[in-house]
Design an enzyme around this catalytic site. Structure first.
Site, PDB file in Angstrom:
ATOM      1  N   HIS A 192     -27.273  26.344 -46.400  1.00  0.00           N
ATOM      2  CA  HIS A 192     -28.490  27.245 -45.428  1.00  0.00           C
ATOM      3  C   HIS A 192     -29.723  26.730 -46.045  1.00  0.00           C
ATOM      4  CE1 HIS A 192     -25.248  30.178 -45.023  1.00  0.00           C
ATOM      5  NE2 HIS A 192     -25.024  30.121 -46.292  1.00  0.00           N
ATOM      6  N   LEU A 193     -30.517  26.357 -45.121  1.00  0.00           N
ATOM      7  CA  LEU A 193     -32.145  26.472 -45.512  1.00  0.00           C
ATOM      8  C   LEU A 193     -32.483  25.181 -46.425  1.00  0.00           C
ATOM      9  CD1 LEU A 193     -32.794  30.095 -45.302  1.00  0.00           C
ATOM     10  CD2 LEU A 193     -33.315  28.806 -43.440  1.00  0.00           C
TER      11      LEU A 193
END
Length: 280
Positions: A192-193
């Site tokens: 994620h991210l």
């Protein structure tokens, strides 16, 4: 075991490190099988570029040297320096960033795609893709450049993979993640991210959400990395991190350029890694 390639060589020999998802020693076996001169020896840490390998098609060539005069490969019991040629692109792997250099040559030289896994129709591929059986590329994935994806790995949704990147088996690259010019070993997870550029990520590494790896100095100069107490010029203007097997980072971890994390270490949420991290 070489200490100059730590932390990668704390858990494997250099010759067992995968280049384009195939161990270096296996690539050596393929080379020896293709050479017309039998009985060739290849230095276990040598990267032999394709165009240099063809030099052994000339029976007058008995030894292949790197740019420093070191023997990379030879026919017979010992190197014959009187019947040697200097390689244009081959070299000995002395440091972890040399593995990135080898991967760049191999993946960058791919000529056609091979799709054996599941490529979603909404994914965009602008380059060459080798997608292994069982691997899945989900909606919104954008691939720019040449990429190898190993067995049963999953990319996406909505991630960006670019440069000459090798992703091993059973890896996960998730939502809003950018991977640029990297090697990811088996079972690595960057979910994620995150941004990871010009880096090596070891087996079973898990990056917490928002983990960022820097790869560029403000002054644009080459990165240096500490090796056995000596600061070594990597020769690279873009160089991220070398992350050993089993590392776990907390959310929003930031890693300075050129840093190394030893196998099994972890970071806490919000940590900033300014120096090599050898232990917790």
């Amino acid at each position: 075991m070489s200490t100059t390639c730590h932390p990668i060589t704390l858990t494997r020999d250099i010759e067992d490190f995968p280049i384009g998802n195939l161990p270096l020693r296996a690539r050596h076996d393929l080379l020896r099988a293709s050479w017309p001169q039998p009985g060739a020896t290849i230095h276990p840490h040598a990267w032999i570029a394709g165009e240099d390998a063809s030099l052994f098609n000339d029976p007058a060539v008995r030894t292949l040297l790197d740019e420093d005069g070191g023997a990379l490969a030879w026919v017979g019991e010992t190197p014959d320096f009187d019947a040697a040629r200097t390689a244009a692109k081959s070299f000995l792997i002395r440091y972890p960033w040399d593995l990135l250099r080898a991967n760049e040559q191999l993946v960058g030289g791919l000529l056609e795609s091979r799709i054996e896994g599941d490529l979603h129709p909404s994914a965009v591929v602008e380059g060459i893709l080798h997608l292994a059986p069982g691997a899945r590329i989900l909606p919104g994935v954008y691939i720019e450049g040449n990429v190898i994806v190993g067995l049963n790995s999953k990319l996406g949704p909505n991630c960006y993979i670019r440069g000459n990147t090798s992703i091993g088996e059973n890896c996960h690259i998730g939502q809003a993640v950018e991977i640029k010019n990297c090697i990811l070993l088996n079972k690595a997870s960057i979910g994620h991210l995150s941004y990871v550029g010009d880096s090596i990520i070891g087996e079973k590494v898990n990056f917490g959400a928002g983990t960022i790896v820097s790869n560029f100095r403000h002054d644009g100069k080459n990165h240096h990395s500490m090796v056995d107490g000596v600061l070594v010029d990597t020769g690279r203007r873009k160089f991220g991190a070398i992350v050993g097997d089993g590392v776990h980072t907390g959310i929003h971890t930031s890693i300075y350029c050129g840093r190394k994390l030893w196998p099994g270490v972890s970071t806490r949420p919000g940590d900033i890694i300014q120096k090599d991290k050898i232990s917790d």
